[in-house]
Design a protein around this motif. Structure first.
Motif, short mmCIF file in Angstrom:
data_model
loop_
_atom_site.label_atom_id
_atom_site.label_comp_id
_atom_site.label_asym_id
_atom_site.label_seq_id
_atom_site.Cartn_x
_atom_site.Cartn_y
_atom_site.Cartn_z
N ILE A 208 0.84 -1.21 0.00
CA ILE A 208 0.00 0.00 0.00
C ILE A 208 0.87 1.25 0.00
N LEU A 209 1.85 1.29 0.88
CA LEU A 209 2.72 2.46 0.98
C LEU A 209 3.51 2.67 -0.31
N ARG A 210 4.02 1.57 -0.89
CA ARG A 210 4.77 1.71 -2.15
C ARG A 210 3.85 2.21 -3.27
N ASN A 211 2.60 1.72 -3.31
CA ASN A 211 1.65 2.19 -4.32
C ASN A 211 1.37 3.68 -4.20
N LEU A 212 1.54 4.21 -3.01
CA LEU A 212 1.30 5.64 -2.77
C LEU A 212 2.59 6.46 -2.80
N GLY A 213 3.69 5.83 -3.20
CA GLY A 213 4.93 6.58 -3.39
C GLY A 213 5.87 6.63 -2.21
N PHE A 214 5.58 5.85 -1.16
CA PHE A 214 6.48 5.83 0.01
C PHE A 214 7.49 4.69 -0.13
N PRO A 215 8.76 4.94 0.24
CA PRO A 215 9.82 3.92 0.09
C PRO A 215 9.77 2.88 1.20
N ALA A 216 8.85 1.94 1.11
CA ALA A 216 8.65 0.94 2.17
C ALA A 216 9.12 -0.42 1.72
N ILE A 217 9.56 -1.23 2.69
CA ILE A 217 10.03 -2.59 2.41
C ILE A 217 9.62 -3.49 3.58
N PRO A 218 9.18 -4.74 3.30
CA PRO A 218 8.72 -5.61 4.39
C PRO A 218 9.83 -6.48 4.95
N LEU A 219 9.66 -6.90 6.19
CA LEU A 219 10.57 -7.85 6.84
C LEU A 219 9.73 -8.77 7.73
N HIS A 220 9.69 -10.05 7.36
CA HIS A 220 8.93 -11.02 8.15
C HIS A 220 9.47 -12.42 7.91
N GLY A 221 9.00 -13.36 8.72
CA GLY A 221 9.58 -14.69 8.75
C GLY A 221 9.29 -15.56 7.54
N GLN A 222 8.36 -15.16 6.66
CA GLN A 222 8.05 -15.97 5.50
C GLN A 222 8.86 -15.57 4.27
N LEU A 223 9.70 -14.55 4.40
CA LEU A 223 10.62 -14.20 3.32
C LEU A 223 11.81 -15.15 3.34
N SER A 224 12.46 -15.31 2.20
CA SER A 224 13.71 -16.08 2.17
C SER A 224 14.76 -15.36 3.01
N GLN A 225 15.77 -16.10 3.47
CA GLN A 225 16.78 -15.47 4.33
C GLN A 225 17.52 -14.36 3.60
N SER A 226 17.84 -14.55 2.33
CA SER A 226 18.54 -13.50 1.58
C SER A 226 17.67 -12.26 1.46
N SER A 227 16.35 -12.45 1.28
CA SER A 227 15.44 -11.30 1.21
C SER A 227 15.33 -10.58 2.54
N ARG A 228 15.32 -11.35 3.65
CA ARG A 228 15.25 -10.72 4.97
C ARG A 228 16.49 -9.88 5.24
N LEU A 229 17.66 -10.44 4.93
CA LEU A 229 18.90 -9.69 5.13
C LEU A 229 18.98 -8.50 4.18
#
Length: 442
Positions: free
Chosen positions: A265-286
């Motif tokens: 939602i934030l990215r769609n509105l132009g805010f530089p947001a990124i998620p971090l949670h346990g269902q991401l791959s380890q490389s994506s989390r890092l």
């Protein structure tokens, strides 16, 4: 002591190389937990350390371990157990930074990464192993030639979280195979009954160092709440993101779905947001963590996987999108800002369903929160755009789930992270390579 009467790292009998590294890293003077624990650690005493989040616990155990290793170099000198992969990488980075000019070798052993690559790193006989308990047990059982029978130091960081995450049985197994003649340090933000039991089982005549109450936030943290109807939650978040645009912010959610949804939602509105949670791959989390630390994104939307131990130097705001259900979680979330003497703000979203939770937090922390100043007239103007961004986010998440089921899902689909793997911490890729020729090696 210094001329001003303040205790310095030199006063703690640390060697010049370590004192210089502290200065280079911007550690002006030792924190209270460092002042109290380092002298005992240099005597190889067992320690139970209780200190609030952001109090400098990592350096409190890393500095004396590095100094004692300097005096008596040997492989597999110290093993540090951490509850999360992100915290393990951060601890490794801090060890490497503090031991940068004396040839320190570390290995980070966590789940979600290639076992063979880790086995090769262990075969190079690192001085320091930082691990999550489950993956360390895997290597002890399956990696030929690897053992910890000569280990000198065992450190359990965030011990209450280690036990909350049901690592207790694995830790019990590890304690049975580790040598009795070792120094053990146990650091925790809170003293639970489980931590007390672990202390009795693993420490010998320990020194107890306590520098905080069970529930305490730092004095430099300004704590606020925003009260509104549940249906306006996303609109209030977008309003707040707009009001504090340009500042760094961690938004905590209760669920993985909300963390992913809000970041879109934030990215769609132009805010530089990124998620971090346990269902991401380890490389994506890092990658997410590194991009946020480096300022490539200044909004991190995270579950409680990011609430413990992570030291991100400049977080201006912590936003509790969901009011934490217990005070301990609140303490650790807001501890991501106002660290090491800096100021910061925490804002907790409160709907008609959360009033009692807020009152419990205020009672436990002994802090009466003020309402965050805001313009209520601005909220209705945002609702239509926010609803449309929410609809698009739902479509994007549905498409991502379909790709997953078809086996065509990648980290890039995950969170626009095509360039993040290249930004992994050096502890992932070099395991101690690339040192200057001028460094003194162990």
């Amino acid at each position: 002591m210094s001329d001003s009467g303040e205790v310095t790292f030199k006063d703690l009998n640390l060697i010049d190389d370590l004192v210089k590294n502290c200065e280079r890293l911007g550690y002006k003077q030792p924190t209270e937990i460092q002042q109290q624990s380092i002298p005992y650690s240099l005597q190889s005493r067992d320690i139970i350390g209780l200190a609030q989040t952001g109090s400098g616990k990592t350096a409190a155990f890393a500095l004396p371990v590095i100094q004692l290793l300097y005096d008596n170099p040997s492989p597999y000198f110290c093993c540090v157990l951490a509850p999360t992969r992100e915290l393990a990488f951060q601890i490794s980075e801090q060890f490497e930074a503090l031991g940068s000019n004396i040839g320190l070798r570390t290995a980070t052993i966590v789940g979600g990464m290639d076992m063979m690559t880790q086995s090769i790193a262990l075969s190079k006989k690192p001085h320091i192993i930082v691990a999550t308990p489950g993956r360390l047990q895997d290597h002890l059982e399956n990696t030929k030639g690897f053992s910890l029978r000569n280990i000198k130091f065992l450190i359990m960081d965030e011990a209450d979280r280690l036990l909350d995450m049901d690592f207790g049985p694995i830790i019990d197994k590890l304690l049975k195979i580790l040598p009795k003649e070792r120094t053990t340090m146990l650091f925790s933000a809170t003293m639970t009954t489980k931590v007390a039991k672990l202390q009795r089982a693993s420490l010998s005549n320990p020194v107890k160092v306590e520098v905080s109450d069970k529930y305490q936030t730092v004095s430099t943290l300004l704590q606020h709440y925003l009260f509104f109807p549940f249906k306006l939650k996303d609109s209030y978040l977008v309003y707040l993101a707009n009001e504090v645009a340009g500042h760094s912010m961690i938004i905590f959610t209760r669920t993985v779905v909300d963390a992913q949804r809000i970041s879109i939602i934030l990215r769609n509105l132009g805010f530089p947001a990124i998620p971090l949670h346990g269902q991401l791959s380890q490389s994506s989390r890092l990658g997410a963590l590194n991009k946020f630390k480096a300022g490539g994104r200044n909004i991190l939307v995270a579950t409680d996987v990011a609430s413990r131990g992570l030291d991100i130097p400049s977080v201006d705001y912590v936003v509790n999108y969901d009011t934490p259900s217990n005070s301990k979680d609140y303490i650790h979330r807001v501890g991501r800002t106002a660290r090491a003497g800096r100021s910061g703000k925490a804002i907790t979203f409160v709907t008609q369903y959360d009033v009692e939770l807020l009152q419990r937090i205020e009672k436990a922390t002994n802090v009466k929160m003020d309402e965050f100043p805001h313009d209520k007239q601005a909220i209705p103007l945002l609702i239509e755009r926010v609803n449309e961004a929410s609809r698009l986010a739902a479509v994007e998440m549905r498409e991502s789930q379909q790709k997953k089921r078809k086996g065509r899902f990648s980290a890039k689909d995950d969170m626009d992270m095509d360039d993040d793997v290249a930004n992994l911490p050096k502890t992932v890729s070099n395991n101690g390579k690339g040192k200057s020729k001028k460094q003194k090696k162990f």
